[in-house]
Design a protein around this motif. Structure first.
Motif, PDB file in Angstrom:
ATOM      1  N   CYS A  18       5.248   4.866  12.278  1.00  0.00           N
ATOM      2  CA  CYS A  18       4.810   5.173  11.082  1.00  0.00           C
ATOM      3  C   CYS A  18       5.440   4.858   9.391  1.00  0.00           C
ATOM      4  CB  CYS A  18       4.481   6.820  11.062  1.00  0.00           C
ATOM      5  SG  CYS A  18       3.955   7.489   9.684  1.00  0.00           S
ATOM      6  N   THR A  19       5.803   4.100   8.572  1.00  0.00           N
ATOM      7  CA  THR A  19       5.900   3.504   8.140  1.00  0.00           C
ATOM      8  C   THR A  19       5.811   3.726   6.188  1.00  0.00           C
ATOM      9  OG1 THR A  19       4.508   1.281   7.360  1.00  0.00           O
ATOM     10  CG2 THR A  19       6.981   0.842   8.992  1.00  0.00           C
ATOM     11  N   LYS A  30      -1.179   6.469   9.747  1.00  0.00           N
ATOM     12  CA  LYS A  30      -1.926   5.152  10.275  1.00  0.00           C
ATOM     13  C   LYS A  30      -0.617   3.981   9.406  1.00  0.00           C
ATOM     14  CE  LYS A  30      -6.118   2.760  11.074  1.00  0.00           C
ATOM     15  NZ  LYS A  30      -7.525   3.246  10.866  1.00  0.00           N
ATOM     16  N   ASN A  31      -0.953   3.426   9.411  1.00  0.00           N
ATOM     17  CA  ASN A  31      -0.122   1.833   8.813  1.00  0.00           C
ATOM     18  C   ASN A  31       1.339   2.283   8.253  1.00  0.00           C
ATOM     19  OD1 ASN A  31      -1.275   0.411  11.334  1.00  0.00           O
ATOM     20  ND2 ASN A  31      -2.544   0.195   9.613  1.00  0.00           N
ATOM     21  N   SER A  32       1.036   2.798   7.206  1.00  0.00           N
ATOM     22  CA  SER A  32       2.209   2.661   5.837  1.00  0.00           C
ATOM     23  C   SER A  32       1.637   3.746   4.827  1.00  0.00           C
ATOM     24  CB  SER A  32       2.131   1.696   5.569  1.00  0.00           C
ATOM     25  OG  SER A  32       1.451   1.356   4.957  1.00  0.00           O
TER      26      SER A  32
END
Length: 196
Positions: free
Chosen positions: A33-34, A161-163
């Motif tokens: 997670c970013t 979700k992603n960033s």
């Protein structure tokens, strides 16, 4: 733990709404997670007991859970129940599970707690909790009562979700048998399962 599909269908809908905040974590494990900052969620737990119809004493214990890293598992279908999950599933008492959260150290960020409900259909209860990029997963559980060792909950649901922090997550879950008590009916006497 074994998923019970036959006699008891239960829906515990969990709706989560995120509000980004500031980052605050000393954990260095990257969970994929970013997303920046922290996210504060309001979890709304909607309890529906569908089949068979609830008996007059049916209720749900308080909801207990945590936000955590991918290295922590509160419970999983097919795994042996921890002593904390066993206690929640059999009695609704969360004190031992809270101790397990403390023993997990930096793998757990925030504890999720919501009051139980005495009306099993359509009743909601809420809890606020925080996630960060290192602790983007939430797990929670509640005991079905009366029962020997039945519970329901969510396991390691990702809030990222992603960033990006997810604005809303809805999960429909079903009843599980913790596998710690051999009772087969709502009001069966205590019958510890050995081996589990």
């Amino acid at each position: 733990m074994e998923n019970q599909h036959v006699a008891l269908l239960l829906a515990l809908a969990v709706g989560l709404t995120a509000v980004p905040s500031t980052v605050n974590s000393a954990v260095s494990k990257d969970c994929g997670c970013t997303a920046q900052g922290t996210a504060t969620y309001k979890g709304t737990f909607t309890f529906t007991w569908q089949n068979p119809p609830p008996i007059p004493t049916s209720h749900w214990s308080p909801v207990i859970g945590a936000t955590h890293t991918s290295c922590f598992s509160m419970w999983a279908s097919g795994d042996l129940a921890s002593p904390g999950i066993e206690k929640v599933a059999e009695t609704g008492n969360a004190s031992l599970l809270k101790t397990e959260f403390q023993q997990a150290g930096s793998a757990v960020l925030d504890v999720v707690e919501a009051v139980g409900v005495s009306t099993p259909n359509g009743t909601t209860t809420d809890a606020s909790f925080t996630a960060d990029r290192f602790h983007p997963f939430v797990s929670a559980t509640s005991m079905l009562a009366p029962s020997p060792d039945w519970f329901s909950g969510v396991n390691s649901v990702s809030l990222c979700k992603n960033s990006e922090w997810l604005n809303e997550v809805t999960v429909e879950v079903f009843a599980y048998d913790a596998g710690t008590d051999g009772g087969l009916s709502y009001t069966a006497a205590d019958d510890d399962t050995m081996p589990r």
